[in-house]
Design an enzyme around this catalytic site. Sequence first.
Site, PDB file in Angstrom:
ATOM      1  N   PRO A   5      -4.055   3.680  -3.599  1.00  0.00           N
ATOM      2  CG  PRO A   5      -3.598   4.822  -1.632  1.00  0.00           C
ATOM      3  CD  PRO A   5      -4.511   3.804  -2.217  1.00  0.00           C
ATOM      4  CB  CYS A   6      -0.467   3.776  -7.527  1.00  0.00           C
ATOM      5  SG  CYS A   6      -1.086   5.208  -8.401  1.00  0.00           S
ATOM      6  CD  GLN A   7       0.335   8.629  -3.743  1.00  0.00           C
ATOM      7  OE1 GLN A   7      -0.340   7.819  -4.360  1.00  0.00           O
ATOM      8  NE2 GLN A   7      -0.195   9.589  -3.025  1.00  0.00           N
TER       9      GLN A   7
END
Length: 451
Positions: free
Chosen positions: A74-76
């Site tokens: 996940p990259c947020q």
Amino acid sequence: MRVVELFSGAGGMSLGLKQAGFDIVRAYDAWPVAVENYNRNIGSHAKVTDLGDILSVVPELLRLAPDLICGGPPCQDYSSAGRREEADNAKLTLAFGILVATVRPTWFVMENVTNAAKSSTWQEARKVLKAAGYGLTESKIDASRYGVPQSRRRLFVVGRQGERDGFLASSIAAAATQPMTLRDMFGSTVPAAMYFPATSDARRSIWGPDEPAPTIRERSIRPLPVSYRPHPDDAALVENGFVYARPVRAGRGVRSIDEPYPTVTRTASERPGPKYLSSPHPADPIAASSTAVLTIDQISRIQGFPAWWKWEASSKRDILQMIANAVPAPVAASIGRAILDREEGRSTPEIQGGFLQWLVRRGRSRQSARNTKSLAGRARRLLSGRTFSVLALELAALESAEEFKAMKRNPQSDLRQALRLLAEYQAEGHQRRKRPRQIDAQPIEELAKAA
Ligand SMILES: C[S@@+](CC[C@H](N)C(=O)[O-])C[C@H]1O[C@@H](n2cnc3c(N)ncnc32)[C@H](O)[C@@H]1O
């Protein structure tokens, strides 16, 4: 090659690798809705699992012994649109690195937003992966050049045991095409699905253009019905010619179908709000209120999901989140094909022109520099495209190639010498990543005139 995907979401990356010819044996994600959608569309090998708990998956991963582990942690937390601090989610990038380093598949592929490249978590994960013996290719690519009409810039890190860094960069760059536009996808006269009458009720008759057709039998060869019309939503989009995409920061909101769509986000089906309508971007070619609105099905296709893909969730928001999270399958398929070509010895890393100038600067004539470069290329082919981070291993592999063994002494020593020089050149930090040729986008004035 057997693949395990970590952080699989609904399966964009798995789908692309499967299309390229990989065998996906297991996928993990913590979000039950994404896992259900994965299993419904790809095959029932995805499991709900918290990958932050590394110890709970390592034994199974070791048992599965994959040839390749892939994943988009996940990259947020790195996303340029969101907070910049690297919080808990970013730590999952490190979990990815530790899992790969523990299981040690021959290959791995990690996808993330481009900002991740600068993050301290990736630098930490990178150290772990280097210590585990991986050569790394870190390529920033634009999805519109890899089969979807979307300018989505992402970082792909491909690792292979024992290689030199940058070993696959030229193959990934060579797979890039002209940017694909929305018209290329939706203005097509070829149907999004094809009809091959099934031989039994248990089989389906509608097949997508992105999958192999079933066995063609005499009665399945039918001309395209004259009554065929593109889907009315696609026809409406093409007729309108413009869509709205909520701009990041103060960018342009109205997009022509003769451009790629910007990065797909959860807001892709939104109409322009009062704030945008009261102060539109000066370069908008038409009023934002007159643009077409994308359907979920169209957004899904812009993100590379085939027309036959079935989304199910209790809210539209969840479906859009799964779509926005995904690696477009055609992008993953391109990376996958570059990996398979290298694995099977069908491609070799390009030797940059800079090597030639470097040899000339060291006193070689141009002719002799050209000969050395071509000998280095020949040596790479004898090594079936492999590079080795340790020169001694590279030379040992060369010695054991049958074609090399059959050569006379002099040409053998010329090849060894060419590889030594190339290694020296690369050790001086000349290992550049080749960028795809820049192609100018159509100027906005022209689009406005067309409108
Ligand atoms: C960027 S998406 C990956 C999308 C996927 N590569 C694709 O092509 O569809 C990241 C995924 O990580 C999952 N995730 C977040 N935290 C997790 C955790 N602790 N364990 C496992 N998966 C997690 C999210 O549910 C999300 O589906």
